[in-house]
Write a protein that holds these residues in place. Structure first.
Motif, PDB file in Angstrom:
ATOM      1  N   ASP B  38      -8.035   3.859   1.587  1.00 28.32           N
ATOM      2  CA  ASP B  38      -8.178   2.413   1.661  1.00 28.32           C
ATOM      3  C   ASP B  38      -6.965   1.773   2.322  1.00 28.32           C
ATOM      4  N   GLU B  39      -7.002   0.448   2.397  1.00 22.10           N
ATOM      5  CA  GLU B  39      -5.950  -0.238   3.128  1.00 22.10           C
ATOM      6  C   GLU B  39      -4.594  -0.100   2.456  1.00 22.10           C
ATOM      7  N   ALA B  40      -4.590   0.009   1.125  1.00 16.66           N
ATOM      8  CA  ALA B  40      -3.314   0.140   0.432  1.00 16.66           C
ATOM      9  C   ALA B  40      -2.607   1.421   0.863  1.00 16.66           C
ATOM     10  N   ILE B  41      -3.365   2.528   0.883  1.00 17.38           N
ATOM     11  CA  ILE B  41      -2.752   3.796   1.285  1.00 17.38           C
ATOM     12  C   ILE B  41      -2.349   3.744   2.751  1.00 17.38           C
ATOM     13  N   SER B  42      -3.141   3.053   3.544  1.00 16.49           N
ATOM     14  CA  SER B  42      -2.869   3.094   4.977  1.00 16.49           C
ATOM     15  C   SER B  42      -1.557   2.422   5.332  1.00 16.49           C
ATOM     16  N   SER B  43      -0.992   1.674   4.388  1.00 14.58           N
ATOM     17  CA  SER B  43       0.261   1.017   4.757  1.00 14.58           C
ATOM     18  C   SER B  43       1.366   2.040   4.975  1.00 14.58           C
ATOM     19  N   PHE B  44       1.307   3.168   4.278  1.00 13.64           N
ATOM     20  CA  PHE B  44       2.334   4.189   4.482  1.00 13.64           C
ATOM     21  C   PHE B  44       1.809   5.534   4.966  1.00 13.64           C
ATOM     22  N   PHE B  45       0.507   5.723   4.913  1.00 12.52           N
ATOM     23  CA  PHE B  45      -0.042   7.041   5.263  1.00 12.52           C
ATOM     24  C   PHE B  45      -1.160   6.938   6.281  1.00 12.52           C
ATOM     25  N   ARG B  46      -1.237   7.957   7.129  1.00 12.06           N
ATOM     26  CA  ARG B  46      -2.386   8.104   8.010  1.00 12.06           C
ATOM     27  C   ARG B  46      -3.334   9.101   7.382  1.00 12.06           C
TER      28      ARG B  46
END
Lengths: 398, 475
Positions: B38-46
């Motif tokens: 989700d977008e939360a994870i995408s802030s630091f991870f691909r």
């Protein structure tokens, strides 16, 4: 008669949801304390005013949701869907990825022009769905960047594009002790600009609503949900259809059509010396007041107290300055309820406070570089200060 | 939602970075039960499909396949980075996002900045551009480094100029580990002051941290844990210093506990941007609210609670204690006493089940004991994030722009002057191409100017606050 709501920023969207929820709940309330026919008329008027009909029967709020970052809008949309009683239009949202950073200049000068077309298009679509447009209700906070900056920009656009429609801005006045450090700058920039383009500014102060929750409702741990629900309740009690005998549609009176813009006749203004603020505010003088009564025994209610000439100015007496709307149909299960909307000196002190703090900060030039970066110069600040000082003085001289 | 890229430079930077990624994974694993990217994870991870060779593997939605950190790892020695690549986090890092050398910078800022800066400039640019390309909307670079050594200090600050030129719109948040009084690197004052000049000029926000404070915090926790007092069983996983589950496992290396504190700082700083809450605070709001003048961008941080006691019902009194602790000098991540210095601005970032009334009650309670600058008497920026950190019900990160950083800088300047007067070790620096004595004198005057600004503000501390005369207008 329909009203299009524009919800801006985190605050605007969080409150907007509560407002539509309160309106819907009330209109579907079974304890209306009136005849079935009256209830039907009320309900259908409310529906036409705030919702659009969808094919499978779920009403869609007449609203455009705008925010410069996605979290809040996503939450708001899903909350509406979860309630499964009403929802927002799937394509009624405009969202970006990176917020406005609490920066009025960024919301106004960068996001505004950049997204002008998209947002105005969404509003246009909503307007087209209305048979008869009553006006716009814009919900925004003053303290942040999107609600305040982008909200101001959009209001100006609405002024240009829909000059014959009424616009009421619902402004959330921030807590006195910081939610945002630059809230006073954002506030004065918002108010000074809106003064030129909005028809009415309906204000809710966080401090005041907080007190209601604490002292009147005895809530121990007050959350923003509590605050927003109180605000929604108050708005609902004014905006829900009110009974009027004129015309064949008894519930068509436009709440936005309150004539708030009053120009004091120049020749009648007494000449006053410079009076100190505290001296002038001993007695709250009103330009105009509106009382909305709903429920049982509404026609026998005594509103004589509101007609005391001492409450009003010398140049606009209670006959013209005071209005009362009486509706038999009860609001939100309250047997009797009353709401007062007032254009008076009530907000002078808070306004003066904000101007004072903003001025002290401005004198030290703190944070100004964050605004000049995006095209808001020191002159713009000075213009805002000048205009607001005039507003304060005008109200003081009532 | 925006993304951030972490650039970890040097031994210290990479060790802290490693702890950060470990904690970030744990936090997201705890919150994201369904394994959807989700977008939360995408802030630091691909999210990458590792079966695809080359660049095409990025997946933007759906189930998590393989998470890759948005990170660039730079070190001029191979030891630390190799250890990371052989450790449990090896799959989290993209092997193409590393820059290493063999010889190290010899604790010499000039070697890190001038020699390796020049040598690796192209590569650095390339890796940074690549990481930026992978982002939908890049908002922030987090640089983690130490000030006292050679690589983190020299190459780390060289990077800042590159970031500023190449990505002017992206924020540069720097977490800098300052050398403590008993630092074992003799030239650390030189390295630090030379690095400070770069931080003054090219960073948006600096979060200074020093080892002594971290060590003191750990000692406090150890005391608490081992005191055996009644009712003081600490909840597992709740220690701000531990990465693994039970705190009894003593396999951790000496610096791990300290690094975890800094890693938690970064996690909490970004929590309101990643997760939902009733009053969100994005990263660009940190700079907007806490930096009143461009050069005064040093923020003192404090984290509470350091641990959570195991009793389940936490009454508001305990909640209030969390706020009080945030202002005590024992909880600051540098040696500083904000209560007795002057506040320019203060941010309170709260996580967990805390509501606006709790926040306001505590601000009202603590305000009288704090001194704010005259033009910012109510200089509070607040945020409420609904998601608490792992192992806690709620937590608070306080960021203060406060003149209490001054003693740290003055101390540094004194240690520098002691060395510089004797010209000790200077030749190691001057023999590097591009280095002259003027570099030192410029760095020193840059720091002195900064200290002077803080002193001027301090001088206003006890003056009565007067309202300035307002504009008089004709009605």
């Amino acid at each position: 008669m329909s009203i299009v709501t524009v919800q801006l920023g985190q605050c605007g969207n969080q409150i907007g949801f509560e407002v539509f929820d309160a309106l819907f709940s009330d209109s579907h309330c079974t304890q209306g304390l009136c005849s079935k026919r009256e209830n039907e008329a009320y309900r259908s008027s409310c529906k036409e005013r705030f919702f659009n009909e969808e094919e499978n029967g779920v009403p869609i709020a007449r609203a455009v949701l705008v925010d410069m970052e996605p979290k809040v809008i996503n939450q708001t949309l899903s909350k509406a869907v979860q309630s499964s009683r009403w929802k927002y239009g799937q394509r009624s949202c405009f969202c970006q990825k990176q917020g406005s950073g609490n920066n009025w200049a960024y919301g106004y000068s960068v996001h505004g022009p950049r997204h002008e077309e998209s947002v105005m298009n969404l509003i246009q679509k909503e307007v087209e769905k209305c048979d008869s447009l009553g006006g716009f209700f814009i919900i925004m906070s003053m303290a942040g960047g999107t609600g305040s900056g982008l909200g101001t920009f959009i209001t100006q656009n609405l002024q240009d594009q829909y000059s014959s429609s009424l616009k009421m801005n619902h402004i959330i006045w921030p807590y006195g002790t910081g939610e945002v450090i630059v809230q006073n700058y954002n506030s004065i920039l918002t108010l000074s600009h809106l003064y030129r383009s909005s028809d009415a500014l309906l204000v809710h102060e966080n401090d005041a609503v907080h007190k209601i929750c604490a002292k009147l409702m005895n809530i121990k741990q007050i959350s923003f949900n509590n605050i927003n629900q109180v605000i929604a309740h108050q708005l609902g009690s004014v905006f829900q259809p009110t009974y009027s005998e004129e015309g064949s549609f008894h519930y068509r009176r436009n709440p936005l059509g309150i004539d708030w813009q009053v120009q004091p006749p120049l020749s009648r203004l007494p000449t006053l010396g410079k009076r100190s603020l505290s001296e002038q505010l001993r007695f709250n003088t009103s330009i105009a007041n509106l009382v909305v009564l709903r429920g049982k025994d509404v026609h026998s209610a005594d509103v004589a107290g509101f007609k005391d000439p001492a409450l009003y100015t010398s140049w606009l007496g209670p006959d013209n300055a005071f209005n009362v709307w009486k509706t038999q149909r009860a609001f939100s299960k309250y047997e009797k309820s009353a709401a007062l909307v007032s254009n008076s000196q009530f907000l002078v002190k808070p306004l003066d406070m904000i101007v004072s703090k903003a001025w002290n900060m401005f004198a030290s030039k703190a944070y100004i570089h964050q605004y000049t970066k995006f095209g808001i110069e020191e002159e713009d600040f000075l213009d805002s200060f000048t205009l607001l000082e005039q507003v304060v003085a005008s109200y003081c001289n009532l | 939602m925006t993304q951030s890229v972490v650039v970890q430079v040097g031994q210290c930077g990479n060790q802290i970075g490693c702890c950060f990624w470990d904690l970030a994974l744990r936090e997201h694993a705890a919150v994201n039960q369904k394994g959807i990217y989700d977008e939360a994870i995408s802030s630091f991870f691909r999210n990458v499909d590792t079966r695809v060779v080359g660049d095409g593997g990025s997946i933007s939605k759906g189930k998590i396949c393989s998470l890759k950190a948005r990170a660039v790892l730079i070190d001029m020695e191979e030891g630390v980075v190799n250890e990371i690549l052989q450790g449990p986090l090896r799959d989290v890092f993209d092997s193409k996002q590393l820059i290493t050398d063999i010889s190290g910078s010899g604790n010499n800022w000039a070697v890190g900045h001038k020699v390796f800066g020049h040598l690796y400039q192209e590569q650095i640019l390339e890796k940074l551009r690549k990481s930026a390309e992978h982002c939908d909307c890049l908002q922030c670079f987090f640089v983690i480094h130490s000030m006292g050594g050679g690589t983190g200090s020299g190459l780390g600050t060289f990077l800042l100029k590159v970031l500023e030129d190449e990505f002017p719109e992206v924020y540069r948040f720097v977490t800098s580990i300052y050398p403590s009084g008993e630092d074992d690197v003799i030239t650390s004052p030189y390295n630090s002051i030379l690095a400070m000049k770069e931080l003054n000029e090219h960073a948006d926000c600096v979060l200074p941290v020093d080892n002594q404070s971290l060590f003191d915090i750990i000692s406090k926790i150890d005391l608490m844990v081992n005191s055996g007092k009644l009712g003081t069983t600490v909840k597992p996983k709740s220690l701000v210093t531990s990465s693994a589950g039970a705190f009894k496992k003593r396999q951790e290396k000496p610096f791990d506990a300290m690094n975890n504190i800094v890693a938690n700082l970064l996690l909490n700083l970004t929590s309101s941007a990643r997760f939902e809450g009733s009053l969100n605070m994005d990263l660009n709001e940190i700079s907007m609210n806490l930096v009143p003048f461009p050069q005064l961008h040093y923020l003192v941080s404090s984290l509470t609670p350091l641990y959570t006691l195991a009793d389940v019902n936490i009454p508001p009194r305990r909640l209030d204690q969390m706020f009080s602790d945030a202002f005590s000098k024992d909880h600051q991540l540098i040696q500083a006493d904000p209560k007795h210095s002057l506040y320019l601005a203060c941010a309170l970032m709260v996580r967990g089940n805390v509501q606006i009334s709790d926040l306001r009650r505590n601000i009202e309670r603590l305000k009288p004991s704090l001194q704010f600058v005259s033009w910012n008497q109510e200089g509070w920026k607040t945020s409420l994030c609904s998601v608490p950190p792992v192992g806690h019900c709620h937590s608070l990160l306080a960021l203060a722009n406060n003149t209490c950083v001054k003693p740290t800088f003055m101390d540094l300047r004194e240690r520098f002057t002691r060395l510089y007067k004797k010209k000790a070790h200077l030749h190691h620096y001057l023999q590097i191409e591009g280095m002259e004595e003027s570099c030192f004198s410029e760095a020193l005057s840059s720091l002195s100017a900064l200290i002077q600004e803080y002193s001027q503000l301090d001088a206003t501390k006890s003056m009565p606050v007067e309202d300035l005369p307002r504009l008089s207008v004709a009605v």
